[in-house]
Design an enzyme around this catalytic site. Structure first.
Site, PDB file in Angstrom:
ATOM      1  N   ASP A 145      38.145  40.047  37.077  1.00  4.32           N
ATOM      2  CA  ASP A 145      38.431  38.596  36.908  1.00  4.32           C
ATOM      3  C   ASP A 145      40.011  38.557  37.386  1.00  4.32           C
ATOM      4  OD1 ASP A 145      37.819  35.892  36.805  1.00  4.32           O
ATOM      5  OD2 ASP A 145      36.939  35.963  35.155  1.00  4.32           O
ATOM      6  N   HIS A 164      41.030  35.872  45.509  1.00  2.00           N
ATOM      7  CA  HIS A 164      41.003  35.017  44.412  1.00  2.00           C
ATOM      8  C   HIS A 164      42.214  33.847  44.798  1.00  2.00           C
ATOM      9  CE1 HIS A 164      40.501  33.277  40.452  1.00  2.00           C
ATOM     10  NE2 HIS A 164      39.563  34.325  40.190  1.00  2.00           N
ATOM     11  N   LYS A 178      31.800  38.955  31.514  1.00  2.49           N
ATOM     12  CA  LYS A 178      32.087  38.069  30.705  1.00  2.49           C
ATOM     13  C   LYS A 178      31.915  38.430  29.178  1.00  2.49           C
ATOM     14  CE  LYS A 178      33.495  34.559  33.638  1.00  2.49           C
ATOM     15  NZ  LYS A 178      34.883  34.210  33.889  1.00  2.49           N
ATOM     16  N   GLY A 215      29.124  34.025  36.750  1.00  2.00           N
ATOM     17  CA  GLY A 215      29.563  34.868  35.503  1.00  2.00           C
ATOM     18  C   GLY A 215      28.990  34.414  34.309  1.00  2.00           C
ATOM     19  N   GLY A 216      29.096  33.659  33.566  1.00  2.00           N
ATOM     20  CA  GLY A 216      28.591  33.301  32.386  1.00  2.00           C
ATOM     21  C   GLY A 216      27.106  32.919  32.790  1.00  2.00           C
ATOM     22  N   GLY A 264      32.510  29.529  39.405  1.00  2.00           N
ATOM     23  CA  GLY A 264      32.721  28.362  38.411  1.00  2.00           C
ATOM     24  C   GLY A 264      31.507  27.626  37.856  1.00  2.00           C
ATOM     25  N   HIS A 273      37.657  32.029  47.435  1.00  2.00           N
ATOM     26  CA  HIS A 273      36.973  31.301  46.597  1.00  2.00           C
ATOM     27  C   HIS A 273      37.502  29.639  47.166  1.00  2.00           C
ATOM     28  CE1 HIS A 273      36.021  33.710  42.999  1.00  2.00           C
ATOM     29  NE2 HIS A 273      36.808  34.741  44.002  1.00  2.00           N
TER      30      HIS A 273
END
EC number: 4.1.1.39
Length: 424
Positions: free
Chosen positions: A187, A277, A159, A371-372, A348, A310
């Site tokens: 992504d 995805h 990210k 991710g974050g 997420g 996902h």
């Protein structure tokens, strides 16, 4: 000939005493009528999705008569109704999800006689299902080639999701893989750009992967996004295989069933697993009264043959409650004729503090993508990756995260920053 002066014939498709045959495909819908009776509305759905037109006809071929769908169940449900409809297999082309969805999820969604319509589920009999291969690897196969027996797989996305040069991306990949991430993932909108061409990225990243594998002794993989026109996807998949990759990632909703079915054949020839995805799914899965459920989408994807998909987290930032996600995950992992189980992917808004609850809710057969929650670690991506792995190990071992953090400064800093926050 149809000897009748009646104009409409929708009730001919309703028989609540009908018992479906073992070789009929059953579809469940939620619907809300608009100015017509529930029976007529259900009949309109069955008619439009099978052989019907809006009016009685001068003549019906014998095959058409035998192919009429039948509403055999109709019950009030909230503001609307649940209908179950039986479809003879004569209506469906063997091995074509495209044709199936054009029938059961096609024109029916545009009918004025319905305020809302939602495809809840579909149940293909074996005679239809046998024409689909399902996953090439599935859960067992992925665990075998990754060498991971009894824990969730870890994944992350660098990210921000866009803006990296190939060199910058490779540097971040090295840090993430070295810190303990199993799967580096592009992504959904990261494909090929002037600042980061796919062809350059695929070569550079697999060289980095090989280096990290040699240094750590762990298998690492790259979920590289090959999504594009089908001819482009095929060429990209060939590049991945030539570089020694084991996976490709496809945005299956925007690519479509036709492209996915074609790429399932291509990836089998190349020995590649498919990471699915679901970008754009919420355009038709999120409204609880209209569209198609994520459950039905996941079932179709499993039939075609994705290896992981996902499904949601219930504790992160994306919509989806626990019951819905648990139902999807349980199905993906269940025995289903010859179709191999599929790895659910939780992604997420995840970070290390959420690992115990996530694993308690959904178990160990899971790909956990943060991710974050990895990239946002105060000490950088390598520390973020280690914090995630340490949190997962603690959850598997039944240890309290605070206790584990005493021997993991990376986890301690992650907990200091995010604690047990559930993003909104």
């Amino acid at each position: 000939m149809v000897s009748s002066m009646k104009v409409e014939w929708y009730l001919d498709f309703v028989d609540l005493n009908y018992e479906p045959g073992r070789d009929e495909l059953i579809v469940e819908y939620y619907f809300e009528p608009n100015g017509v009776s529930p029976e007529e509305a259900a009949g309109r759905i069955a008619s439009e999705s099978s052989i019907g037109t809006w009016t009685t006809l001068w003549k019906l071929p014998e095959m058409a008569k035998r192919s009429m769908a039948k509403v055999f169940y109709l019950e009030k449900h909230g503001e609307g109704y649940i209908a179950k409809i039986a479809y003879p297999l004569t209506l469906f082309e063997e091995g074509s999800l495209v044709q199936l969805f054009s029938a059961i999820a096609g024109n029916v969604f545009g009918m004025k006689a319905l305020k809302n319509l939602r495809l809840l589920d579909f149940h293909p009999p074996y005679e239809y299902l046998r024409h689909f291969k399902g996953p090439q690897f599935g859960v067992k196969g992925i665990r075998e080639f990754m060498g991971i027996k009894d824990r969730p797989l870890t994944a992350t996305v660098p990210k921000p999701k866009m803006g990296w040069s190939v060199e910058e991306y490779a540097e971040i990949a090295y840090e993430l893989w070295s810190g303990g991430i199993d799967l580096l993932k592009d992504d959904e909108n990261f494909t090929s750009f002037p600042f980061n061409r796919f062809e350059e990225r695929v070569k550079k990243l697999y060289r980095v992967r090989d280096r990290v594998e040699a240094e750590t002794g762990e298998t690492k993989e790259y979920l590289i996004n090959i999504t594009g026109p089908v001819n482009v996807m095929e060429k990209r998949a060939e590049l991945v295989a030539n570089e020694g990759g084991q996976y490709v990632m496809i945005d299956i909703v925007v690519a479509g069933w036709s492209a996915l079915q074609y790429m399932r054949e291509v990836t089998e020839d190349l020995g590649l697993a498919i990471h699915a995805h679901r970008a754009m799914h919420a355009a038709f899965t999120r409204n609880p009264k209209h569209g198609i459920t994520m459950f039905a989408l996941a079932k179709a994807a499993r039939m075609i043959g994705v290896d992981q998909i996902h499904t949601g987290t219930a504790v992160g930032k994306m919509a989806g409650d626990y019951e819905e996600i648990k139902k999807i995950n349980d199905f993906l992992l269940s025995k289903w004729e010859h179709i191999r189980p599929v790895f659910p992917v939780a992604s997420g808004g995840l970070h290390p503090g959420l690992m115990p609850e996530l694993i308690r809710l959904f178990g160990k057969d899971l790909v956990i993508q943060a991710g974050g929650g990895v990239m946002g670690h105060p000490d950088g991506p390598r520390a973020g990756a280690k914090a995630l792995r340490d949190a997962i190990d603690a959850a598997i071992e039944g240890l309290d995260l605070e206790e584990k953090a005493k021997s993991s400064p990376e986890l301690k800093k992650a907990l200091d920053k995010w604690g047990y926050l559930k993003p909104k």
